[in-house]
Scaffold this active site. Sequence first.
Site, short mmCIF file in Angstrom:
data_model
loop_
_atom_site.label_atom_id
_atom_site.label_comp_id
_atom_site.label_asym_id
_atom_site.label_seq_id
_atom_site.Cartn_x
_atom_site.Cartn_y
_atom_site.Cartn_z
N CYS B 181 1.01 -1.29 0.04
CA CYS B 181 0.15 0.17 -0.03
C CYS B 181 0.94 1.22 0.02
O CYS B 181 0.32 2.11 -0.56
CB CYS B 181 -0.67 0.04 1.21
SG CYS B 181 -2.20 -1.02 1.09
N CYS B 318 19.32 7.07 -3.02
CA CYS B 318 19.09 7.23 -4.42
C CYS B 318 17.72 8.60 -4.16
O CYS B 318 17.62 8.91 -3.27
CB CYS B 318 18.45 6.23 -4.97
SG CYS B 318 16.88 5.33 -4.53
#
Lengths: 84, 355
Positions: B181, B318
Amino acid sequence: MTILLFGITKDIVGSPTLSVPTASVTGRKIPKTVKELKQFLGETYPELNKLSSLAIAVNNSYAEDEQLINAYDEIALIPPVSGG
Amino acid sequence: MANRYIRQTNLQDFGEEGQKRLAHARVLVVGLGGLGIPVVQYLNAMGVGTLGLVDHDTVDIHNLQRQVLYSEADSGQSKLGVALKKLRNQNSETNLIPHDTFLTNKNALEIIKEYDVVVDATDNFPTRYLINDACIILNKPFVYGALHAFEGHVSVFNYRQGPTYRCLYPAMPAGNEVPNCDENGVLGVVPGIIGSLQALEVVKIITGIGEVLSGQLLIFNGLQQDHIKISFNSKSENRKIKALQPSYESLDCELAPSISNEEFLKIRASQDSLSIIDVRTVREFENSHLEEAHNIPLNTLALPADLFLENKPIYVICQSGKRSEKAVIELTKVYPKHTFYNILGGMNQMRTQTS
């Protein structure tokens, strides 16, 4: 043959349903078993091959790889979903 | 209090007998998130005698759109603590048992053995497989619920020797195969519907009314407002589980040591030199980056020797923390003698931390 798509398979294909031709207009071999159907779909949507568990239902019953399928069957691809 | 349950004891098929059965029942709810919240609220309201709650998470502002027991003021508090308080107010007669932990292969059998029915209201595959295996070992039925975007799945597994989770899905998906989710999103009301269906199945198991959803997977589609039921059979090999697996984590999770954004910034502030690898593309890197970071895009991951400063750890970043997680797994394989940390939340969180 109509295929209902659930979970991530719906996202991979980009649509809630998919229609597989039952007469060979494309020259491709028409799938006759659940296993062949998986291979057939995997060629068009390689992402499907990455799913380690993918349940397939034929006419609302869980189907094994060797089960035969025909033009009138309603197929569902049901991958596991994890959200909560 | 005598009339508290009269609206349901009046029901012919439920009656005083059904209420008595609820009062004597012991139900364990694993996970106090989107699914667990409606489950505990209804079971507590309806008079289930003993309710065990398992969670070790805190309330986050992002939880509020679907986890409707929590309020803005609860943000940052433990879910277990907040839920206990509110459930006590809702029904002082319930014996509420908090388990302030995540379910693990070390504690699952110990916790589950005390209960009659287990509710899988978790949000990840490792815990779902753990619950399945533990329930088979202890011979307990468990009520499964899971979500994907606008869709929800419900079933009752291991009910009177019936089919199990592994009969549907024998092998656990790998780490990044199916999104959760957090990555994929979920419409607030859908867990409310699915969790309520799970609570209904619990009540049916306990009281014997109706037909338990065993050997059937119900799939609810919120967008079309329809549902289908898929029937499936038990496979005997899945009932032979005698012990839990040594680990349920997918390899990815186990191998990627990580550090929070906050922690990383503290270390960064306290040290003169720090090895940081940014594994985003050249273009993303040019756009904005940490001053001391080296740009080595994920697809060209090879490290220059001067990066290994006196065996100090190397921090990998990142945009969101996903690619850097992959990179840490790869790097740990190639450079087993060095320590790599994945910076959780990546540049996204860095921006909110530093702004």
